[in-house]
Design a protein around this motif. Structure first.
Motif, PDB file in Angstrom:
ATOM      1  N   THR A  12     -28.420  -7.651 -28.950  1.00  0.00           N
ATOM      2  CA  THR A  12     -27.932  -6.780 -29.373  1.00  0.00           C
ATOM      3  C   THR A  12     -27.697  -5.943 -28.088  1.00  0.00           C
ATOM      4  OG1 THR A  12     -29.760  -5.686 -30.354  1.00  0.00           O
ATOM      5  CG2 THR A  12     -28.551  -6.703 -31.859  1.00  0.00           C
ATOM      6  N   LEU A  17     -23.335  -7.724 -26.610  1.00  0.00           N
ATOM      7  CA  LEU A  17     -22.600  -7.542 -27.715  1.00  0.00           C
ATOM      8  C   LEU A  17     -20.916  -7.519 -27.282  1.00  0.00           C
ATOM      9  CD1 LEU A  17     -24.229  -4.503 -29.668  1.00  0.00           C
ATOM     10  CD2 LEU A  17     -23.792  -7.078 -30.372  1.00  0.00           C
ATOM     11  N   ILE A  20     -20.061 -11.142 -27.267  1.00  0.00           N
ATOM     12  CA  ILE A  20     -19.611 -11.944 -28.482  1.00  0.00           C
ATOM     13  C   ILE A  20     -18.663 -11.198 -29.245  1.00  0.00           C
ATOM     14  CG2 ILE A  20     -20.678 -12.108 -30.971  1.00  0.00           C
ATOM     15  CD1 ILE A  20     -23.569 -11.906 -29.141  1.00  0.00           C
ATOM     16  N   SER A  21     -18.523  -9.942 -29.040  1.00  0.00           N
ATOM     17  CA  SER A  21     -17.271  -9.267 -29.499  1.00  0.00           C
ATOM     18  C   SER A  21     -15.922 -10.001 -29.079  1.00  0.00           C
ATOM     19  CB  SER A  21     -17.530  -7.982 -29.275  1.00  0.00           C
ATOM     20  OG  SER A  21     -16.235  -7.030 -29.939  1.00  0.00           O
ATOM     21  N   THR A  24     -15.543 -13.559 -30.595  1.00  0.00           N
ATOM     22  CA  THR A  24     -15.233 -13.505 -31.991  1.00  0.00           C
ATOM     23  C   THR A  24     -14.158 -12.738 -32.519  1.00  0.00           C
ATOM     24  OG1 THR A  24     -17.098 -11.703 -32.543  1.00  0.00           O
ATOM     25  CG2 THR A  24     -17.807 -14.121 -32.379  1.00  0.00           C
ATOM     26  N   GLY A  26     -14.664  -9.544 -33.467  1.00  0.00           N
ATOM     27  CA  GLY A  26     -15.342  -8.767 -34.343  1.00  0.00           C
ATOM     28  C   GLY A  26     -15.774  -7.503 -33.239  1.00  0.00           C
ATOM     29  N   GLN A  28     -18.138  -4.732 -31.953  1.00  0.00           N
ATOM     30  CA  GLN A  28     -19.542  -4.584 -31.607  1.00  0.00           C
ATOM     31  C   GLN A  28     -20.439  -4.162 -32.763  1.00  0.00           C
ATOM     32  OE1 GLN A  28     -20.487  -2.571 -27.826  1.00  0.00           O
ATOM     33  NE2 GLN A  28     -18.602  -3.590 -26.652  1.00  0.00           N
ATOM     34  N   GLN A  30     -19.898  -4.495 -35.866  1.00  0.00           N
ATOM     35  CA  GLN A  30     -20.225  -5.604 -36.837  1.00  0.00           C
ATOM     36  C   GLN A  30     -21.079  -6.564 -36.339  1.00  0.00           C
ATOM     37  OE1 GLN A  30     -15.731  -6.558 -36.776  1.00  0.00           O
ATOM     38  NE2 GLN A  30     -15.443  -5.960 -39.124  1.00  0.00           N
ATOM     39  N   ILE A  31     -20.916  -7.029 -35.277  1.00  0.00           N
ATOM     40  CA  ILE A  31     -21.596  -7.974 -34.522  1.00  0.00           C
ATOM     41  C   ILE A  31     -23.150  -7.615 -34.577  1.00  0.00           C
ATOM     42  CG2 ILE A  31     -22.359  -9.367 -32.514  1.00  0.00           C
ATOM     43  CD1 ILE A  31     -19.587 -10.105 -33.867  1.00  0.00           C
ATOM     44  N   SER A  32     -23.496  -6.302 -34.157  1.00  0.00           N
ATOM     45  CA  SER A  32     -24.782  -5.942 -34.147  1.00  0.00           C
ATOM     46  C   SER A  32     -25.399  -5.882 -35.508  1.00  0.00           C
ATOM     47  CB  SER A  32     -24.753  -4.375 -33.516  1.00  0.00           C
ATOM     48  OG  SER A  32     -26.339  -4.083 -33.570  1.00  0.00           O
ATOM     49  N   ILE A  35     -25.947  -9.609 -36.672  1.00  0.00           N
ATOM     50  CA  ILE A  35     -27.389 -10.264 -35.712  1.00  0.00           C
ATOM     51  C   ILE A  35     -28.644  -9.375 -36.532  1.00  0.00           C
ATOM     52  CG2 ILE A  35     -28.739 -10.146 -33.747  1.00  0.00           C
ATOM     53  CD1 ILE A  35     -25.814 -10.725 -32.536  1.00  0.00           C
TER      54      ILE A  35
END
Length: 65
Positions: A12, A17, A20-21, A24, A26, A28, A30-32, A35
């Motif tokens: 995170t 983030l 990954i953001s 994907t 998504g 940050q 949402q991703i956080s 996870i």
């Protein structure tokens, strides 16, 4: 600090983030949130599975692949 917290902190981080953001689509936040919710559940399941000889052997085999 336990392994779950170490992984959470690494996954995170702003850099993680951001990456990954972008990959994907998504946000940050949402991703956080994902996870932070999923990782403790996954770690608990792995711990429970590895508590038996059969489960530990299966986990070792999966990690070896």
């Amino acid at each position: 600090m336990d392994l779950t917290n170490v992984l959470l902190n690494g996954m995170t981080s702003k850099t993680a983030l951001d990456s990954i953001s972008r990959k994907t689509g998504g946000s940050q936040d949402q991703i956080s949130g994902l996870i932070s919710s999923a990782l403790p559940l996954l770690m608990s399941a792995v711990t429970q599975n590895a508590s038996t000889q059969e489960g530990a052997s299966s986990l070792l085999g999966a990690l070896s692949q």
